[in-house]
Design a protein around this motif. Structure first.
Motif, mmCIF file in Angstrom:
data_model
loop_
_atom_site.group_PDB
_atom_site.id
_atom_site.type_symbol
_atom_site.label_atom_id
_atom_site.label_comp_id
_atom_site.label_asym_id
_atom_site.label_seq_id
_atom_site.Cartn_x
_atom_site.Cartn_y
_atom_site.Cartn_z
ATOM 1 N N UNK A 73 8.767 -10.073 8.922
ATOM 2 C CA UNK A 73 9.344 -8.781 8.562
ATOM 3 C C UNK A 73 8.486 -7.730 9.249
ATOM 4 N N UNK A 74 9.061 -7.040 10.215
ATOM 5 C CA UNK A 74 8.310 -6.112 11.062
ATOM 6 C C UNK A 74 8.860 -4.701 10.871
ATOM 7 N N UNK A 75 7.987 -3.754 10.535
ATOM 8 C CA UNK A 75 8.470 -2.417 10.191
ATOM 9 C C UNK A 75 7.639 -1.317 10.842
ATOM 10 N N UNK A 76 8.252 -0.134 10.895
ATOM 11 C CA UNK A 76 7.511 1.092 11.195
ATOM 12 C C UNK A 76 7.790 2.058 10.053
ATOM 13 N N UNK A 77 6.733 2.571 9.457
ATOM 14 C CA UNK A 77 6.874 3.508 8.350
ATOM 15 C C UNK A 77 5.899 4.655 8.535
ATOM 16 N N UNK A 78 6.340 5.853 8.182
ATOM 17 C CA UNK A 78 5.473 7.021 8.291
ATOM 18 C C UNK A 78 5.027 7.485 6.908
ATOM 19 N N UNK A 79 5.983 7.620 5.990
ATOM 20 C CA UNK A 79 5.667 8.113 4.649
ATOM 21 C C UNK A 79 5.724 7.018 3.573
ATOM 22 N N UNK A 80 6.015 5.777 3.979
ATOM 23 C CA UNK A 80 5.958 4.677 3.037
ATOM 24 C C UNK A 80 7.282 4.155 2.527
ATOM 25 N N UNK A 81 8.374 4.847 2.793
ATOM 26 C CA UNK A 81 9.676 4.392 2.297
ATOM 27 C C UNK A 81 10.076 3.045 2.911
ATOM 28 N N UNK A 82 9.947 2.949 4.221
ATOM 29 C CA UNK A 82 10.313 1.701 4.894
ATOM 30 C C UNK A 82 9.321 0.589 4.551
ATOM 31 N N UNK A 83 8.080 0.949 4.309
ATOM 32 C CA UNK A 83 7.116 -0.057 3.864
ATOM 33 C C UNK A 83 7.565 -0.674 2.539
ATOM 34 N N UNK A 84 8.009 0.153 1.600
ATOM 35 C CA UNK A 84 8.492 -0.368 0.323
ATOM 36 C C UNK A 84 9.725 -1.252 0.510
ATOM 37 N N UNK A 85 10.611 -0.836 1.408
ATOM 38 C CA UNK A 85 11.794 -1.657 1.694
ATOM 39 C C UNK A 85 11.382 -2.978 2.339
ATOM 40 N N UNK A 86 10.401 -2.921 3.229
ATOM 41 C CA UNK A 86 9.922 -4.138 3.894
ATOM 42 C C UNK A 86 9.327 -5.119 2.890
ATOM 43 N N UNK A 87 8.597 -4.593 1.914
ATOM 44 C CA UNK A 87 8.033 -5.441 0.874
ATOM 45 C C UNK A 87 9.141 -6.137 0.089
ATOM 46 N N UNK B 261 5.652 -13.407 6.941
ATOM 47 C CA UNK B 261 4.564 -12.609 7.495
ATOM 48 C C UNK B 261 5.046 -11.167 7.584
ATOM 49 N N UNK B 262 4.362 -10.263 6.885
ATOM 50 C CA UNK B 262 4.692 -8.841 6.903
ATOM 51 C C UNK B 262 3.807 -8.144 7.923
ATOM 52 N N UNK B 263 4.444 -7.445 8.874
ATOM 53 C CA UNK B 263 3.728 -6.821 9.981
ATOM 54 C C UNK B 263 4.268 -5.428 10.240
ATOM 55 N N UNK B 264 3.446 -4.572 10.837
ATOM 56 C CA UNK B 264 3.922 -3.252 11.244
ATOM 57 C C UNK B 264 3.721 -3.066 12.742
ATOM 58 N N UNK B 265 4.545 -2.212 13.335
ATOM 59 C CA UNK B 265 4.401 -1.962 14.765
ATOM 60 C C UNK B 265 3.296 -0.927 14.988
#
Length: 205
Positions: free
Chosen positions: A7-21, A35-39
């Motif tokens: 699960x690969x995400x880009x988040x600035x304020x955390x909304x997409x991070x919560x969705x990724x979780x 595996x949770x990853x960010x770009x």
């Protein structure tokens, strides 16, 4: 052998991070190894500070940076990012652009893929962003999986909510005050679980 999901995400304020979780939790529910990853961030610390995102980004600073060269390790890859004028963020697009070598060798052909996103408003380009991101999956030869209407939360008319058959979504409000709702997180979990289940079936053939 368990199905491997990135699960690969880009988040600035955390909304997409919560969705990724939530997506990751759904995939784990299906028995997948997740595996949770960010770009990689492309904005400077000064710009992030001016955008008021410094504190928000600390919440997921521990998440490892995704390596585009390692995408082929997974059976399924689910990408999430916010929307910029109806398309993916520059950070996510930069990550996509770094996968030319995988495209050349066909390394992702037959892998399962999906996408999710967020917008500030109800009609802020969620579906165009999801569909434009899916073109990357198609070019890589991936099996594209969305969110079927078996996810009853897609039919929720009792509240303002994101979510579409193309992928999970959330609405953040103009200043980012609104966090993902339980309905939106349920759709994200469904997407993760459904994608992992499809990936398991594809990998078994």
């Amino acid at each position: 052998m368990s199905t491997k999901v990135k699960v690969i995400f880009y988040s600035l304020y955390g909304h997409i991070y919560q969705m990724a979780e939530a997506v990751a939790a759904g995939a784990r529910e299906a028995g997948a190894e997740v595996e949770l990853l960010q770009v990689q961030e492309t904005l400077s610390d000064d710009i992030i500070a001016k955008m008021g995102a410094t504190e928000a980004k600390k919440a997921f600073a521990h998440v490892p940076i995704a390596d585009p060269k390692k995408l082929a390790e997974a059976d399924a890859i689910i990408f999430g990012t916010g929307t910029r004028y109806g398309s993916a963020t520059a950070q996510m697009q930069t990550f996509f652009d770094a996968t030319g070598g995988l495209w050349t060798t066909g390394a992702l052909v037959g892998k399962v893929g999906g996408v999710f996103t967020s917008t500030a408003s109800q009609h802020g380009g969620q579906e165009t962003t999801l569909i434009s991101m899916q073109t990357f999956l198609f070019h890589q030869g991936m099996v594209v999986v969305g969110v079927p209407y078996a996810a009853q939360e897609l039919l929720n008319m009792k509240e303002i909510t994101g979510g579409s058959p193309y992928g999970a979504t959330t609405i953040t409000d103009a200043q980012g005050q609104r966090l993902p709702s339980e309905n939106e997180l349920a759709i994200a979990r469904y997407q993760g679980k459904h994608t992992a289940q499809i990936a398991a079936k594809v990998a078994a053939k």
